[in-house]
Design a protein around this motif. Sequence first.
Motif, PDB file in Angstrom:
ATOM      1  N   GLU A   1      -5.208   4.034   3.534  1.00 29.62           N
ATOM      2  CA  GLU A   1      -6.401   3.867   2.699  1.00 29.62           C
ATOM      3  C   GLU A   1      -7.371   5.034   2.881  1.00 29.62           C
ATOM      4  O   GLU A   1      -7.940   5.540   1.893  1.00 29.62           O
ATOM      5  CB  GLU A   1      -7.091   2.547   3.044  1.00 29.62           C
ATOM      6  N   GLU A   2      -7.552   5.481   4.128  1.00 33.17           N
ATOM      7  CA  GLU A   2      -8.460   6.606   4.400  1.00 33.17           C
ATOM      8  C   GLU A   2      -7.937   7.882   3.758  1.00 33.17           C
ATOM      9  O   GLU A   2      -8.717   8.679   3.216  1.00 33.17           O
ATOM     10  CB  GLU A   2      -8.630   6.783   5.905  1.00 33.17           C
TER      11      GLU A   2
ATOM     12  N   LYS B   1       0.820  -1.218   0.000  1.00 35.61           N
ATOM     13  CA  LYS B   1       0.000   0.000   0.000  1.00 35.61           C
ATOM     14  C   LYS B   1       0.854   1.268   0.000  1.00 35.61           C
ATOM     15  O   LYS B   1       0.340   2.357  -0.224  1.00 35.61           O
ATOM     16  CB  LYS B   1      -0.928   0.001   1.222  1.00 35.61           C
TER      17      LYS B   1
ATOM     18  N   GLU C   1      -2.119   0.728   7.741  1.00 34.89           N
ATOM     19  CA  GLU C   1      -2.703   0.435   6.426  1.00 34.89           C
ATOM     20  C   GLU C   1      -4.048   1.154   6.263  1.00 34.89           C
ATOM     21  O   GLU C   1      -4.327   1.749   5.216  1.00 34.89           O
ATOM     22  CB  GLU C   1      -2.895  -1.071   6.262  1.00 34.89           C
ATOM     23  N   LEU C   2      -4.864   1.125   7.303  1.00 34.44           N
ATOM     24  CA  LEU C   2      -6.170   1.787   7.251  1.00 34.44           C
ATOM     25  C   LEU C   2      -6.011   3.298   7.118  1.00 34.44           C
ATOM     26  O   LEU C   2      -6.747   3.943   6.366  1.00 34.44           O
ATOM     27  CB  LEU C   2      -6.973   1.446   8.512  1.00 34.44           C
TER      28      LEU C   2
ATOM     29  N   ASN D   1      -2.054  -3.028  10.799  1.00 28.98           N
ATOM     30  CA  ASN D   1      -3.433  -2.906  10.314  1.00 28.98           C
ATOM     31  C   ASN D   1      -3.894  -1.455  10.377  1.00 28.98           C
ATOM     32  O   ASN D   1      -4.533  -0.946   9.441  1.00 28.98           O
ATOM     33  CB  ASN D   1      -4.385  -3.768  11.161  1.00 28.98           C
ATOM     34  N   ALA D   2      -3.565  -0.794  11.476  1.00 31.99           N
ATOM     35  CA  ALA D   2      -3.991   0.598  11.669  1.00 31.99           C
ATOM     36  C   ALA D   2      -3.307   1.532  10.675  1.00 31.99           C
ATOM     37  O   ALA D   2      -3.951   2.429  10.108  1.00 31.99           O
ATOM     38  CB  ALA D   2      -3.689   1.034  13.102  1.00 31.99           C
TER      39      ALA D   2
END
Length: 261
Positions: free
Chosen positions: A254-255, A25, A250-251, A247-248
């Motif tokens: 994405e946001e 990402k 990556e989020l 995970n955080a």
Amino acid sequence: MTIEKINKAILPYQKELLNHSLYNKIKTVEDLQVFLQNHVFAVWDFMSLLKALQNKLTCTTTPWMPIGNPETRYLINEIVLAEETDIDINGNRQSHYELYIDAMKDAKANTSSIASLLESISETKNVFVAIKNCELDNAVKDFLNFTFQLIDLGESHQIAAAFTFGREDLIPSMFTEILKNFQNNLKSIDLSKLIYYFERHIELDADEHGPMAMKMITELCGSDAKKWQEVEEVSIIALQKRIALWNAIELLIEEKNLILN
């Protein structure tokens, strides 16, 4: 229990980290900045794990006393020497945290959040209050709280477990994945300091610090089955916290991209 048994128990978590979709990402400079601005907290709290071990396994007060096992004293002091006073890309002495901050600045990443946390710790004299009051993602706060709760309440072998299996043993492979992606996708800015940081960690941790940390675990646990079990338990939690952090981040990337698009 042995190192081999712990490696088998933590393997699924290590695989999840090494194959995490976060790496793919990070495609733009802005993506990289989001990563750096959150990962820096793991770079910083690693230094606290390191110093906690030095405090427990060696004498860091006066009058000096021959505390602990000379072998573990040697192992932790050798690691501290490199992590706290390594050589930067220009041959100057710096800690690995300071190397990372310099690399962040070259990548135009914002260092205000980590600076604000350190300033708050200096003012409040309480790391948990500072973490609570800072504007950080909850996964970052959770990651930091785990580290400092372990430092406060854990025994030497438990702190060494998070240090060894949650950090030193994992970092070479994990950073190789991150570095590979940086070099493939991000060629528009000068990442020489960041690449140096990752390559330095890969070199030191794979060849020197990783084996030293494994030996330290063996020295601390000996033939105590309860200590070996606690090492396994802490190691799994440490890896789960890293997965949650990944995970955080990556989020967050994405946001950010949803907002920009």
